[in-house]
Design an enzyme around this catalytic site. Structure first.
Site, PDB file in Angstrom:
ATOM      1  N   CYS A   1       3.680  -0.373  -8.415  1.00 46.98           N
ATOM      2  CA  CYS A   1       3.248  -0.549  -9.808  1.00 46.98           C
ATOM      3  C   CYS A   1       2.028   0.306 -10.135  1.00 46.98           C
ATOM      4  CB  CYS A   1       2.971  -2.015 -10.108  1.00 46.98           C
ATOM      5  SG  CYS A   1       1.771  -2.816  -9.013  1.00 46.98           S
TER       6      CYS A   1
ATOM      7  N   HIS B   1      -0.753  -7.098 -10.131  1.00 49.18           N
ATOM      8  CA  HIS B   1       0.114  -6.107 -10.765  1.00 49.18           C
ATOM      9  C   HIS B   1      -0.734  -5.115 -11.564  1.00 49.18           C
ATOM     10  CE1 HIS B   1       3.926  -4.565 -12.119  1.00 49.18           C
ATOM     11  NE2 HIS B   1       3.652  -4.774 -13.394  1.00 49.18           N
TER      12      HIS B   1
ATOM     13  N   ASP C   1       4.949  -2.972 -19.097  1.00 46.03           N
ATOM     14  CA  ASP C   1       5.178  -3.367 -17.701  1.00 46.03           C
ATOM     15  C   ASP C   1       6.066  -2.349 -17.001  1.00 46.03           C
ATOM     16  OD1 ASP C   1       5.717  -4.714 -15.295  1.00 46.03           O
ATOM     17  OD2 ASP C   1       5.624  -6.670 -16.278  1.00 46.03           O
TER      18      ASP C   1
END
Length: 309
Positions: free
Chosen positions: A58, A164, A182
């Site tokens: 991520c 994240h 995201d």
């Protein structure tokens, strides 16, 4: 009849607290934010929006997305003749295999952003405030010359998973909500979240480092062109050169009874690895031969002008 395969296909986005970008409410938030001028950073980001290629990538996906949105030239080839930021190229601060296994820390992502040539301002939540964070979000949402990557804990939003990274794509002032783009698009879609709640999610402590999470403000650097050559850790040979400088040189200095500067220089330069020449990458003439002289950057043109003078 088609049988379902084992595994997971997306997750249901917990709403509230998040608002799905593609929902009726999410669309209305988007329209109102555009009208208020707080979606200017969105267009460049959405043009380079990508899905992380590994479950733990991520941070790398977020950074490569932002670097491409800022049009920062990586100075190295991706595939064929193309220079382009990809997760696989962000390896100068942490081995990719280690990132693939454990993810990447806030500090290492800051290192990668610097290494890639960006201007970076990093703020952990214990070094900043909600009001300051809001000001930065507004700043990057009303222009396209900077972008923010947030490091947060998903549990605050009732989402599955832990720490994240994702870029912030816009801001709705009336409802004080931020749009999270995201990068785990296989899991959750882009979504709006209350800015105060996002701050709380960033205030959580990373168990691996025992430090607070936070956010990165990333923009293009403003540098004067160099008179001579520029060494860049973005080139493929950086890892090998770094190993030579950090591991080999100290051993060479110890074994050769070095007593003065001249001896140090003699030992270092007489023992340079064969690939060291490749490390000197940012020479305008080299780029000109590679691109036919048509696509020199402003930095390179400035360097050429200075050389002529």
């Amino acid at each position: 009849m088609k049988m379902a395969m084992a595994g997971l296909y997306k997750r249901v986005l917990p709403s509230p607290p998040a608002v799905d970008f593609a929902s009726s409410d999410g669309k209305q938030l988007f329209i109102e934010a555009i009208q208020n001028g707080t979606m200017e950073g969105f267009y460049k980001l959405i043009s380079y929006f990508q899905t992380q290629s590994e479950p733990a990538y991520c941070g790398l996906a977020s950074l490569s997305m932002v670097l491409n949105a800022l049009a920062i030239d990586p100075g190295r080839k991706w595939k064929g003749p193309w220079r382009w930021f990809d997760e696989s190229m962000l390896d100068c601060c942490e081995p990719l295999e280690k990132v693939k296994e454990k993810g990447i820390s806030f500090g290492k992502l800051v290192c990668l952003a610097h290494c890639a040539g960006a201007k970076v301002q990093a703020f952990r939540t214990n070094q900043s405030s909600l009001d300051d964070f809001r000001k930065f979000v507004v700043r990057c949402s009303t222009s396209d010359d900077c972008h923010i990557i947030s490091s947060y804990h998903r549990a605050t939003f009732k989402q599955t998973g832990t720490g994240h990274f994702s870029p912030i794509g816009g801001y709705h002032a009336g409802r004080d909500m931020a749009l999270i783009l995201d990068v785990a698009r296989f899991k959750y879609p882009p979504h709006w979240v209350p800015l105060r709640l996002l701050w709380e999610a960033m205030e959580s402590v990373d168990e691996a480092t025992r430090q607070c999470r936070g956010f990165l403000l990333i923009s293009r650097p403003h540098r004067d062109p160099g008179l001579l050559y520029t060494l860049s850790c973005k080139h493929e040979s950086w890892v090998k050169v770094a190993k030579y400088l950090m591991d080999d040189v100290p051993n060479l200095v110890k074994t050769d009874d070095v007593k003065d500067v001249h001896k140090v220089l003699s030992v270092v330069f007489s023992s340079l690895p064969s690939h060291f020449g490749e490390f000197i990458k940012w020479i305008a003439e080299v780029r000109r031969r590679e691109d036919g002289g048509q696509n020199l950057s402003l930095e390179e043109n400035g360097r050429l002008s200075l050389k002529v003078l």
